[in-house]
Scaffold this motif. Structure first.
Motif, short mmCIF file in Angstrom:
data_model
loop_
_atom_site.label_atom_id
_atom_site.label_comp_id
_atom_site.label_asym_id
_atom_site.label_seq_id
_atom_site.Cartn_x
_atom_site.Cartn_y
_atom_site.Cartn_z
N ILE A 46 110.22 -78.23 74.15
CA ILE A 46 109.40 -76.99 73.97
C ILE A 46 109.52 -76.28 75.21
O ILE A 46 108.84 -74.47 75.34
N ILE A 47 109.06 -76.65 75.90
CA ILE A 47 108.88 -75.95 77.32
C ILE A 47 110.39 -76.00 78.26
O ILE A 47 111.34 -77.21 78.31
N SER A 169 104.90 -70.34 82.51
CA SER A 169 105.21 -71.53 81.58
C SER A 169 106.81 -70.64 80.94
O SER A 169 106.82 -70.07 80.34
N PHE A 171 109.17 -71.06 78.38
CA PHE A 171 109.78 -71.66 76.52
C PHE A 171 111.01 -71.73 76.59
O PHE A 171 111.49 -70.43 76.64
N ILE A 233 105.79 -71.67 67.90
CA ILE A 233 105.42 -72.82 69.13
C ILE A 233 103.80 -71.63 69.39
O ILE A 233 103.87 -70.77 69.08
#
Length: 306
Positions: A46-47, A169, A171, A233
């Protein structure tokens, strides 16, 4: 029956912490209190973390979730009140001063429904170069059915404290050409690649070139729609009125450190932030919380925004 664990490990030359909850796994470096990776076992991350990330002291990592503070981006692009907090703004680097210093582990908690870890930074105990102010940061990461990130800043000095910030962040996506971002429809944004013009978003955000936009007063809930990986997400934020959407595309990717020339195709940054007119000013003893919850919907079509 849930399973949870916390383990101290070494990654490259960095001290890190691995948190597991059922099939979810989170990896954090003490340096910068930076999330390095997050995802579910047997699934795409996800990250996103660059395969060329250099895990060594004094070096901010490309990817994960860096904490940008006490300013975001170019300090000279920040409001004057944020610039004035620094003694040499002309020489200041991008994205603040706390990404490449060690934070202090404050505590770990294991509960039936989640496991959490907290890191702290105090500028009186660990002064920042050319930034002579008194502040305390606390970053709490809670891993359960979703990942919750909470960044609290406290003014522990006698003077007002002004700063900009972001949870930067990165992704992971299947193919940047195929994904879209929802929740920004009809939102005003600053197009930084076109002389910082003010524009309005029409429909979902799609990607067909370098993207670097600051969205103003977006919805609290944003969604990254990824049809190839059949997932959405979800991002739910509080404490910010700005969201930065960034992808370097082809040319800029070749100029970035710790970044493969083709990596732009598999990543997308959505940065919940306090920037421009959305900077934070704290009175003595005041505090501010910036938080983001991240979770997946594993389906081809996304849920309606709430």
């Amino acid at each position: 029956m849930t399973t949870a664990s916390v383990e101290r490990i070494e990654m490259g030359s960095l001290t890190c912490w691995s948190l597991c909850f059922n099939n979810s796994k989170l990896l954090i470096a003490e340096q910068g209190a930076q999330i390095l990776s997050y995802g579910n076992e047997g699934e795409p991350p996800i990250i996103w973390l660059s395969e060329q990330a250099e895990l060594k002291p004094g070096n901010s990592q490309r990817g994960g979730v860096p904490v940008c503070w006490p300013w975001f981006g170019d300090l000279l692009r920040n409001p004057q009140t944020v610039q004035a907090m620094h003694q040499q703004p002309q020489q200041a680097g991008a994205h603040g001063l706390v990404r490449s210093i060690d934070w202090t582990l404050e505590g770990v908690e294991q509960l039936e429904e989640a496991v959490s870890i907290t890191f702290c930074y105090n500028s009186l105990e660990q002064p920042l170069a050319h930034w002579p102010h008194a502040a305390e940061l606390s970053l709490t990461l809670r891993l359960g059915e979703r990942l919750s990130i909470s960044l609290v800043c406290r003014n522990i000095g006698q003077q007002p404290l002004a700063f900009s910030q972001a949870l930067h962040s990165y992704f992971a996506v299947s193919d940047i050409h195929q994904v879209s971002v929802e929740g920004l429809q009809d939102c005003d944004y600053i197009e930084t690649l076109e002389d910082w013009q003010l524009r309005k978003q029409s429909g979902a955000v799609h990607f067909n070139g370098e993207t670097d936009r600051i969205y103003l007063k977006p919805s609290a809930k944003l969604q990254v729609i990824d049809p190839l990986w059949q997932r959405t997400i979800n991002l739910l934020s509080s404490g910010s009125q700005s969201a930065v959407v960034w992808n370097p595309w082809i040319d800029k990717a070749q100029r970035l450190s710790q970044f493969d020339n083709a990596a732009w195709q598999q990543m997308l940054c959505i940065e919940h932030a306090n920037v421009l007119d959305d900077i934070v000013t704290l009175a003595p003893e005041g505090e501010h919380r910036l938080s983001v919850d991240i979770w997946l919907d594993k389906q081809l079509t996304h849920q309606a925004l709430v």
